[in-house]
Write a protein that holds these residues in place. Structure first.
Motif, short mmCIF file in Angstrom:
data_model
loop_
_atom_site.label_atom_id
_atom_site.label_comp_id
_atom_site.label_asym_id
_atom_site.label_seq_id
_atom_site.Cartn_x
_atom_site.Cartn_y
_atom_site.Cartn_z
N SER A 242 44.02 31.43 42.06
CA SER A 242 42.77 32.16 42.28
C SER A 242 42.71 33.36 41.34
N LEU A 243 41.52 33.90 41.15
CA LEU A 243 41.38 35.09 40.32
C LEU A 243 42.21 36.23 40.90
N ASP A 244 42.29 36.27 42.24
CA ASP A 244 43.06 37.34 42.88
C ASP A 244 44.54 37.23 42.53
N ALA B 234 45.88 30.54 32.89
CA ALA B 234 44.66 30.59 33.70
C ALA B 234 44.50 29.31 34.51
N ALA B 235 44.98 28.19 33.97
CA ALA B 235 44.83 26.93 34.67
C ALA B 235 46.01 26.66 35.58
N ALA C 215 49.04 39.64 36.96
CA ALA C 215 48.86 40.36 35.70
C ALA C 215 49.21 41.83 35.89
N ARG D 227 45.81 35.73 39.93
CA ARG D 227 46.01 36.02 38.50
C ARG D 227 45.93 37.51 38.24
N GLN D 228 44.96 38.15 38.93
CA GLN D 228 44.79 39.58 38.70
C GLN D 228 46.02 40.36 39.19
N ARG E 191 45.59 25.93 39.37
CA ARG E 191 44.34 26.62 39.72
C ARG E 191 44.57 27.88 40.54
#
Lengths: 696, 330
Positions: free
Chosen positions: B107-109, B167-168, B115, B111-112, B105
């Motif tokens: 965080s979006l941060d 993503a997971a 990436a 992952r961003q 899991r």
């Protein structure tokens, strides 16, 4: 003519009587209210949410009087609330409390009404703006729990304080609102409000992203192709709505009052409900969450906390109730447990990620934020910190957990006893070969059941438990009320399993305190040489159905008004003889004594013919998978030794043991192994040596 | 006068080890504004720390209360992102990833930013690589440089393509891998903070949270101007104008391992060695994350500066090295 006139008189008299009665009823209600709010001379009409009756002295308002049942429907054991009439003054002080009504079987079984009433009266004079402890007073305010009924005490404590604080909060009493500190949610207030009104007031937050904006953000993140780039730039790519659905004003308007109330009941106290909805080409949920358990396109951010939203917390929204809601592509509700550390009163934001692809392998992510600040009208100022601490610690532990913790010692003893009982039954054969040992085990077991289980711990299973279970099934079943009685719960679980193996016998023969009382008394009577009444089998057999009829009758009543069924359940003398130890009004005591007296001459008279619980347990006895009681071929034909000695005459003249009646006392098994008394064994002893000797 | 001369951002900025000399138009500009009869806009200043570096924010807003409220949210956001990206906090998401080899899991941060790190890796043809952390550990452990065998083993763990950004779950394809986001996390935090302030209705800000980003107007009504320091360029200030742009500077001297600064925090993922310590690169780009990552890459790859800046979409770059002429590209 005469006739007509007299009829008129009758009507007039009836009206007058009705008027007097109604007036009397009103006056009685006022008297009850005056008792809990002394000094009041005028009562208004019950009003507001939660409902309470404003109370005046002259023109001056002095407080409120309310019924706890009307304020909050507390979950009682029989799924019927207790009702306490409470008076509250303007300084958050309880001026008086009177028990109005209780249909609690634990209470019916365990405690006299007077004990309960005097427990409730302890609350007079206590200040609900501050902590009120239950149990030993450690400096602050405290009430004393009823001994042997701590669970009932906690239940009453919670409903009285819960209702009083709800009324104090809702009426804006400064003492209840306190000064400073963190804000709290106004969970209760509700007025119908439509989607657009909630939106305009900021109760629903919105984030709009056009296809052009999404494509631009993705391009900056290095994405070379994205779904948004193929749409007209001005078109709505995603509109995301977010709301804190915990306050009724938002949650009940969005989800419906019933659903909101259900969620409040389902979620642990202190949970937050986050409502999300989306429209447009892009889904905020995606589909991967079904597989991975994580909603990977969204996250909740509050101050320094990042909260991932998972499938565990996700609840589908069956129907959106808000009037004027747009056509939404998808909706979701997240139940954040208190451990998530989310503070509903502080601002938070929802981050929405839109993913695109890069020419090289890998994803590019653009993140948009939907900031949300709960409008202040959904907040209550915080009460004094001491009360917050109390509700915090008390709400955190469910009532039933407290009950189990409080009774852990008794549970351990019960567990040991049940293990011992299982051992005895597993060692059935070696035990029944030794009649003196069997007799000792039997008398010890019965004495334990009667004295410890019954008189000390009050763990007498009753038909009332079964009736409450059925009543609960009809009115929204929950395990919680049953878990409030840990010993009863464990016993019932054990009995349910043992039904499969031994039928009703394990409970009736070993674990029923009243059964033990009858058997021990009968044993004494025999010792004293009292004559035993032998009931002819034909009569005996025809008396069996009586208990089934009683059981079915109670079952029928349970489908109607529960209180009536509980009254009729007094056919059981358990409450008088075991729970109250014969300290009860004379008619009840006389009835119990009469049954015990009959038991002196006809062993277990009540069990055989009258016990509705025995009947209920006998019904599934035919399911019994095993037949562990041994029989000889000669049993019943011609030998009748066991049939005659069976304490409950459960053995048919033809030798079959009736599982519906057998109490698994093992007496027949001692005879089965008795080489001196069992004719079958004696016959075998005679024939075997002869046969062997006959051989050349 | 609340504004003026005092607005000099300086101090030991850990990674760059260099100061930003001057900001904005200073006194002259505001005096000019006053002459035109407009009262000066109050300046809000905040000082703190982020990812071990000194942080500094300048805000121009007429309502100090609103500005303070926004700054409070910014402080919490910096704290939150530190708990994601810090290498020095044992419980940060990054430390957990490095310890366990996976991060469920993310965080979006996270992952961003990962990436973005992968994209920079692709853009720089592997020169910018966040998986050099095992090499960094070797350099930190051996005072005289890691033995060749260890270095070879460490190099085997380097390769940003072995990061599986799901993503997971975010995980490493090889056991023992570790990443450092120090090359871009400060830029990311700078961007987040700037965006937050802009979204809160505060468009005129200069944010220095490890890297610099300016939006809106500076004190003189023109875009923010900042001065940069490079070790090789001591005689004059390098001035950059930040019109909704960010500037990041990379220089090996920022965190030296050895006394002579021959070895430092910038590591070549191909050789495991450090570029010259006094080589410095400053990149101006639309956002600080990109500027931050590119600056690191340019120190390793000065010869491809022009093409890199163009490919990545940066504005321009300044490269300096003792004994070589100052290079401006873009």
């Amino acid at each position: 003519m005469q006739c007509l006139r007299s009829r008129k008189y009758i009507v007039a008299i009836l009206i007058a009587v009705a008027f007097v009665l109604l007036n009397g009823a009103g006056r009685a209600a006022d008297d009850a209210r005056r008792a809990v709010l002394p000094g009041a001379d005028r009562f208004g009409a019950s009003e507001g949410v939660p409902p309470a009756t404003p109370t005046f002295r002259g023109e001056e308002r002095v407080g409120w009087v309310f019924s706890t049942r009307e304020v909050a429907s507390g979950g009682g054991y029989s799924a019927r609330p207790l009702d306490v009439l409470v008076g509250l003054d303007l300084g958050c002080r309880i001026t008086g409390a009177e028990l109005l009504e209780q249909h609690e079987p634990i209470l019916v079984l365990g405690i006299s009404g007077d004990t309960l009433a005097s427990f409730v009266r302890q609350y007079a004079g206590l200040d609900v703006a501050h902590r009120i402890a239950i149990g030993p007073a450690a400096g602050g305010q405290a009430v004393q729990a009823i001994s042997h009924a701590t669970i009932s005490s906690y239940a009453l404590h919670d409903i009285i304080l819960g209702a009083a604080r709800a009324v104090a909060r809702s009426r804006g009493l400064p003492c209840a609102l306190g000064g400073g500190g963190a804000a709290r949610l106004d969970l209760d207030s509700f007025e119908p409000e439509g989607w657009e009104e909630l939106r305009a007031a900021g109760s629903i937050g919105r984030l709009m992203i056009t296809a052009g904006e999404a494509a631009e953000a993705l391009r900056r993140a290095g994405a070379t192709n994205s779904a948004s780039a193929t749409l007209p730039p001005e078109s709505n790519y995603v509109a995301l709505y977010a709301a804190l659905a915990t306050p009724a004003q938002i949650g009940a308007n969005l989800l419906g009052r019933a659903e909101h109330a259900r969620l409040l009941a389902e979620a642990a106290p202190g949970s937050s409900f986050i409502f999300l909805a989306g429209e447009g080409a892009y889904s905020f949920k995606g589909t991967a969450w079904v597989r991975t358990g994580t909603f990977e396109r969204i996250q909740l951010v509050q101050a320094e906390r990042t909260i991932a939203l998972t499938a565990t917390e996700h609840r589908p929204v069956a129907r959106l109730r808000a009037a004027g809601a747009p056509e939404l592509r998808e909706t979701a509700l997240f139940l954040l447990p208190p451990e998530a550390g989310f503070d509903p009163g502080r601002p938070w934001r929802l981050d929405l990620a839109i993913a695109g692809h890069r020419a090289e392998a890998g994803a590019a992510l653009a993140v948009f934020a939907l900031p949300y600040t709960l409008p202040r009208r959904h907040l209550l100022p915080a009460p004094p910190s001491s009360e917050a601490a109390e509700t915090g610690e008390e709400a955190a532990v469910p009532l039933w957990r407290r009950a189990w913790a409080a009774q852990s010692g008794r549970l351990a003893v019960l567990a040991l006893a049940l293990v011992a009982l299982c051992t005895v039954l597993m060692l059935q054969n070696p035990l029944s070969r030794r009649p003196p040992l069997w007799r000792a085990v039997r008398v010890t077991g019965l004495a334990f059941t009667l004295v410890w289980l019954g008189w000390y711990a009050g763990a007498q299973l009753s038909i009332v438990n079964l009736l409450s279970f059925i009543a609960a099934l009809r009115t929204g079943f929950s395990w919680e009320p049953f878990l409030l009685d840990p010993l009863g719960f464990v016993l019932w679980a054990f009995v349910a399993v043992s039904l499969l193996f031994w039928g009703r016998g394990i409970f009736c023969g070993w674990l029923c305190p009243f059964g033990a009382l009858q058997e021990l008394l009968n044993l004494g009577a025999r010792r004293l040489g009292m004559p035993q009444l032998a009931i002819p089998f034909a009569v005996h057999e025809r008396l069996w159905p009586v208990k089934y009829i009683i059981f079915l009758g109670l079952l029928g009543l349970a489908l109607g008004p529960t209180a009536l069924a509980f009254m009729a359940a007094e056919v059981e003398p358990f409450k008088t003889a075991i729970i109250l130890r014969f300290v009860r009004s004379p008619p009840f005591v006389a009835y119990a004594f009469a049954l015990l007296l009959a038991g002196l001459f006809v062993e277990r008279f009540f069990c055989r013919y009258l016990c509705p619980l025995g009947a209920a347990l006998a019904l599934p006895a035919r399911l019994g998978i095993f037949q562990w009681l041994r029989r000889h071929r000669q049993c019943g034909a011609p030998c009748q030794l066991c049939a005659v000695s069976c304490p409950v005459q459960a053995i048919h003249p033809e030798g079959r043991i009736n599982p519906n009646e057998c109490i698994t006392c093992l007496k027949c098994q001692t005879l089965y192994h008795d080489e001196r008394r069992c004719p079958a064994l004696r016959l075998r002893q005679k024939t075997q040596p002869a046969g062997r000797g006959g051989l050349p | 006068m609340t504004q003026g001369r005092a607005i000099v951002l300086s101090g030991p900025l850990r990674r760059r080890a260099l100061g930003i000399l001057a900001v904005g138009g200073g006194l002259g500009g505001s005096a000019a504004l006053q002459e035109r009869g407009r009262p000066p806009t109050p300046v809000q200043e905040w000082r703190g720390a982020a990812l071990g570096a000194e942080a500094h924010i300048l805000l121009l807003h007429p309502d100090p209360a609103k500005a303070r409220l926004a700054l409070g949210a910014v402080v919490a956001e910096i704290e939150r992102l530190e708990s994601e990206f810090s290498l020095f906090r044992a419980d940060s998401a990054l430390s957990r990833l490095n310890r366990d080899g996976c991060l469920p899991r993310p965080s979006l941060d996270m992952r961003q930013l990962v990436a973005e790190a992968l994209r920079l890796g692709d853009l720089t043809e592997g020169v910018f690589d966040v998986t050099v952390q095992p090499l960094w550990r070797l350099h930190a452990r051996y005072a005289d440089g890691p033995p060749p065998a260890k270095l070879a083993a460490g190099l085997a763990l380097v390769g940003y393509r072995h990061i599986d950004l799901g993503a997971a779950i975010l995980r490493f394809a090889r056991p023992g891998m570790a990443i450092t986001l120090n090359g871009i996390a400060q830029g990311y935090i700078t961007d987040r903070v700037t965006d937050m302030l802009r979204d809160a209705g505060l468009p005129d800000v200069l944010v220095d949270v490890g890297e610099l980003r300016g939006t809106g107007r500076g004190l003189d009504g023109h875009p923010w101007r900042v001065g940069l320091e490079h070790p090789a360029v001591r005689d004059r200030n390098l001035e950059v104008s930040l019109a909704d742009a960010a500037v990041a500077t990379s220089c090996g001297r920022g965190t030296p391992f050895s006394a002579d600064a021959c070895r430092h925090h910038i590591l070549d993922p191909c050789t495991g060695l450090c570029p010259p310590a006094d080589r410095a690169a400053s990149v101006t780009a639309p956002n600080a994350t990109l500027a931050d990552g590119l600056a690191t890459a340019l120190v390793l790859l000065p010869h491809q500066a022009t093409s890199l800046v163009r490919r990545a979409g940066a504005v321009d770059a300044i490269l300096s090295e003792p004994g070589l002429p100052l290079q401006r590209v873009g």
